[in-house]
Motif scaffolding. Structure first.
Motif, PDB file in Angstrom:
ATOM      1  N   THR A 130       1.016  -1.229   0.109  1.00 40.29           N
ATOM      2  CA  THR A 130       0.109  -0.059  -0.054  1.00 40.29           C
ATOM      3  C   THR A 130       0.545   1.341  -0.216  1.00 40.29           C
ATOM      4  OG1 THR A 130      -1.616  -1.284   1.186  1.00 40.29           O
ATOM      5  CG2 THR A 130      -1.866   1.191   1.163  1.00 40.29           C
ATOM      6  N   LEU A 131       0.547   2.249  -0.820  1.00 41.53           N
ATOM      7  CA  LEU A 131       1.162   3.417  -1.227  1.00 41.53           C
ATOM      8  C   LEU A 131       0.361   4.487  -0.673  1.00 41.53           C
ATOM      9  CD1 LEU A 131       2.823   1.420  -3.282  1.00 41.53           C
ATOM     10  CD2 LEU A 131       3.714   3.647  -4.003  1.00 41.53           C
ATOM     11  N   LYS A 132       0.847   5.622   0.107  1.00 36.66           N
ATOM     12  CA  LYS A 132      -0.039   6.852   0.280  1.00 36.66           C
ATOM     13  C   LYS A 132       0.059   7.583  -0.871  1.00 36.66           C
ATOM     14  CE  LYS A 132      -0.391  10.365   3.557  1.00 36.66           C
ATOM     15  NZ  LYS A 132       0.066  11.152   4.790  1.00 36.66           N
ATOM     16  N   LEU A 133      -1.110   8.161  -1.138  1.00 37.00           N
ATOM     17  CA  LEU A 133      -1.238   9.052  -2.321  1.00 37.00           C
ATOM     18  C   LEU A 133      -0.947  10.469  -2.120  1.00 37.00           C
ATOM     19  CD1 LEU A 133      -2.166   9.201  -5.274  1.00 37.00           C
ATOM     20  CD2 LEU A 133      -4.324   9.870  -4.492  1.00 37.00           C
ATOM     21  N   ASN A 134       0.075  11.042  -2.949  1.00 39.00           N
ATOM     22  CA  ASN A 134       0.452  12.446  -2.807  1.00 39.00           C
ATOM     23  C   ASN A 134      -0.346  13.001  -4.099  1.00 39.00           C
ATOM     24  OD1 ASN A 134       1.413  15.186  -3.004  1.00 39.00           O
ATOM     25  ND2 ASN A 134       3.543  14.357  -2.315  1.00 39.00           N
ATOM     26  N   PRO A 135      -1.546  13.872  -3.624  1.00 39.65           N
ATOM     27  CA  PRO A 135      -2.386  14.500  -4.597  1.00 39.65           C
ATOM     28  C   PRO A 135      -1.604  15.587  -5.534  1.00 39.65           C
ATOM     29  CG  PRO A 135      -2.813  15.251  -2.564  1.00 39.65           C
ATOM     30  CD  PRO A 135      -1.999  14.442  -2.292  1.00 39.65           C
ATOM     31  N   CYS A 136      -0.366  15.880  -4.959  1.00 43.49           N
ATOM     32  CA  CYS A 136       0.286  17.013  -5.914  1.00 43.49           C
ATOM     33  C   CYS A 136       1.215  16.284  -6.859  1.00 43.49           C
ATOM     34  CB  CYS A 136       1.229  17.836  -4.776  1.00 43.49           C
ATOM     35  SG  CYS A 136       0.286  18.853  -3.700  1.00 43.49           S
ATOM     36  N   HIS A 138       2.156  14.431 -10.193  1.00 46.95           N
ATOM     37  CA  HIS A 138       1.669  14.187 -11.609  1.00 46.95           C
ATOM     38  C   HIS A 138       1.211  12.791 -11.650  1.00 46.95           C
ATOM     39  CE1 HIS A 138       1.680  14.026 -16.065  1.00 46.95           C
ATOM     40  NE2 HIS A 138       1.858  15.446 -15.965  1.00 46.95           N
ATOM     41  N   TYR A 139       0.278  12.562 -12.781  1.00 44.80           N
ATOM     42  CA  TYR A 139      -0.276  11.325 -12.802  1.00 44.80           C
ATOM     43  C   TYR A 139       0.856  10.229 -13.213  1.00 44.80           C
ATOM     44  CZ  TYR A 139      -5.591  11.876 -12.265  1.00 44.80           C
ATOM     45  OH  TYR A 139      -6.489  12.154 -11.751  1.00 44.80           O
ATOM     46  N   ILE A 140       1.746  10.732 -14.220  1.00 40.63           N
ATOM     47  CA  ILE A 140       2.645   9.640 -14.637  1.00 40.63           C
ATOM     48  C   ILE A 140       3.789   9.493 -13.369  1.00 40.63           C
ATOM     49  CG2 ILE A 140       4.784   9.581 -16.001  1.00 40.63           C
ATOM     50  CD1 ILE A 140       3.501  11.584 -17.950  1.00 40.63           C
ATOM     51  N   HIS A 141       3.859  10.246 -12.513  1.00 41.28           N
ATOM     52  CA  HIS A 141       4.698  10.043 -11.335  1.00 41.28           C
ATOM     53  C   HIS A 141       3.955   9.147 -10.376  1.00 41.28           C
ATOM     54  CE1 HIS A 141       7.918  11.774  -8.435  1.00 41.28           C
ATOM     55  NE2 HIS A 141       7.022  10.914  -7.609  1.00 41.28           N
ATOM     56  N   ARG A 142       2.822   9.180 -10.327  1.00 38.76           N
ATOM     57  CA  ARG A 142       1.796   8.316  -9.468  1.00 38.76           C
ATOM     58  C   ARG A 142       2.123   6.934  -9.862  1.00 38.76           C
ATOM     59  NH1 ARG A 142      -4.004  11.406  -8.484  1.00 38.76           N
ATOM     60  NH2 ARG A 142      -3.152  13.554  -7.974  1.00 38.76           N
ATOM     61  N   TRP A 291      -4.575  20.989 -13.509  1.00 37.54           N
ATOM     62  CA  TRP A 291      -3.684  20.924 -14.732  1.00 37.54           C
ATOM     63  C   TRP A 291      -2.354  20.444 -14.471  1.00 37.54           C
ATOM     64  CZ3 TRP A 291      -3.671  20.148 -19.558  1.00 37.54           C
ATOM     65  CH2 TRP A 291      -2.544  20.307 -20.434  1.00 37.54           C
ATOM     66  N   SER A 292      -1.732  20.976 -13.261  1.00 42.43           N
ATOM     67  CA  SER A 292      -0.346  20.490 -12.876  1.00 42.43           C
ATOM     68  C   SER A 292      -0.174  19.035 -12.763  1.00 42.43           C
ATOM     69  CB  SER A 292      -0.267  21.439 -11.424  1.00 42.43           C
ATOM     70  OG  SER A 292      -0.950  20.799 -10.427  1.00 42.43           O
ATOM     71  N   ILE A 293      -1.186  18.313 -12.490  1.00 44.29           N
ATOM     72  CA  ILE A 293      -0.999  16.749 -12.572  1.00 44.29           C
ATOM     73  C   ILE A 293      -1.455  16.173 -13.884  1.00 44.29           C
ATOM     74  CG2 ILE A 293      -1.237  16.804  -9.826  1.00 44.29           C
ATOM     75  CD1 ILE A 293      -4.273  15.743 -10.478  1.00 44.29           C
ATOM     76  N   VAL A 294      -1.485  16.866 -14.757  1.00 44.82           N
ATOM     77  CA  VAL A 294      -1.922  16.048 -16.143  1.00 44.82           C
ATOM     78  C   VAL A 294      -1.115  16.667 -17.302  1.00 44.82           C
ATOM     79  CG1 VAL A 294      -4.394  15.438 -15.347  1.00 44.82           C
ATOM     80  CG2 VAL A 294      -4.062  17.545 -16.566  1.00 44.82           C
ATOM     81  N   GLU A 295      -0.420  17.872 -17.080  1.00 47.20           N
ATOM     82  CA  GLU A 295       0.069  18.586 -18.106  1.00 47.20           C
ATOM     83  C   GLU A 295       1.125  17.569 -18.941  1.00 47.20           C
ATOM     84  OE1 GLU A 295       2.434  22.632 -19.243  1.00 47.20           O
ATOM     85  OE2 GLU A 295       2.185  22.030 -17.116  1.00 47.20           O
TER      86      GLU A 295
END
Length: 335
Positions: A130-136, A138-142, A291-295
């Motif tokens: 289990t990983l803790k999601l950081n909402p900041c 980017h999706y690719i980073h996640r 936008w900052s997490i999908v650009e």
């Protein structure tokens, strides 16, 4: 969290993909990392039918696809039926790139002992890693964290998403005329839709600056909006080819790949353009995600963001002027 040692993994791997085109394109760097860790293993992607042709455009060598028909009209499968299918593969672990509880339950029903995912939507009890999601992030980073963190962080960087294109298979003429692709969306895109009145001005102003031909993209539900664009310029000798609803997904990618420039709202065609290396301008009003997490991670790319103070979501994107779009287009084409 216990670190996974690739040397101890002998069976095939399962990756549960998101359901939208742009999101799936953003998973490609993580899939590339996974393939580097497991070059000899079969990596199976559980994907909805409309994504299969897209995935065949990837450059990752050892992936195979399992069609997810749970939501296909006339072919619906129950969660139990799909779990039974997956159980036969004897997966070593599953990696969840969708954040839903349902997918975590699916993997448990399939008897997969190791299930990797983010702690969200009440599903932590179904996950082994289990990983803790950081909402900041980017999706690719996640997506890449799901691979990298669970394997002891063997990678320092990832590559931008890439799709293979076959320009020779594109139905567009192979000539020297400047080709500009347009995707303004239709009413189905809600507040992301760039209004046709402003879109018409973009075409008119670009024609005054450039000798070019326009190609309008979209699906069948957007054909009426795009037909209005074509009709508005019918008597002005402006070359507009409406391809909405007339291309398969691979042909759409191949066609975008031969464009000299793509102008798009925040949607799948924008991500496709960046993945095949086509210079792209994104029109960003009120989106489905920050936008900052999908650009897109792309240098040959310009974002035009709305500075609107409107409280009406559908009006936010209208503050992006046709003049600003033309200015950005000329800048990209002159690079």
């Amino acid at each position: 969290m216990k670190i996974i040692n690739p040397n101890h993994i002998t069976g095939p791997l399962l990756v549960v993909l998101p359901k939208f085109i742009g999101d799936v394109i953003n998973t490609l760097p993580a899939l590339e990392l996974l393939s580097k860790l497991y070059p000899e293993q079969h990596i199976y992607l559980l994907a909805r039918p409309h994504l299969i042709e897209l995935l065949q455009k990837t450059t990752i060598p050892n992936i195979e696809i399992i069609e997810d028909n749970r939501y296909t009209k006339g072919q619906e499968q129950s969660l139990w039926h799909l779990a039974s299918r997956l159980k036969g593969y004897r997966f070593s672990f599953a990696l969840l790139m969708r954040g839903s509880l349902r997918e975590a339950i699916l993997c448990k029903l399939a008897g997969i002992q190791h299930v990797i995912g983010y702690a969200q939507n009440l599903r932590s009890g179904f996950l082994s890693h289990t990983l803790k999601l950081n909402p900041c992030h980017h999706y690719i980073h996640r997506y890449c964290r799901l691979v990298n963190d669970t394997h002891g962080q063997p990678f320092d960087t990832y590559s931008a998403p890439k799709l293979r294109s076959s320009p020779l298979k594109s139905p567009l003429p192979d000539n020297s005329t400047l080709k500009i692709g347009l995707y303004f969306g239709g009413q189905n895109k809600g507040s992301r839709h760039y209004p046709k009145e402003l879109a018409q001005q973009v075409i008119t102003q670009l024609t005054k600056q450039l000798q070019c031909q326009f190609y309008v993209f979209g699906d069948q539900s957007e054909s009426q909006d795009n037909a209005c664009l074509q009709h508005a310029h019918y008597h002005h000798e402006i070359q507009i080819t409406d391809l909405s609803g007339k291309t398969t997904l691979p042909i759409l990618i191949d066609s975008i790949a031969v464009m000299d420039l793509m102008i798009s709202i925040d949607s799948g065609p924008m991500h496709m353009a960046c993945a095949v290396g086509t210079p792209c301008i994104a029109l960003v009003g009120f989106g489905t995600s920050p936008w900052s997490i999908v650009e897109p991670k792309n240098d040959n790319f310009i974002t035009i963001r709305s500075n609107s103070t409107s409280l009406i979501e559908s009006d936010i994107i209208t503050s992006i002027t046709p003049h600003s779009i033309v200015k950005a287009a000329l800048r990209l084409l002159n690079r």
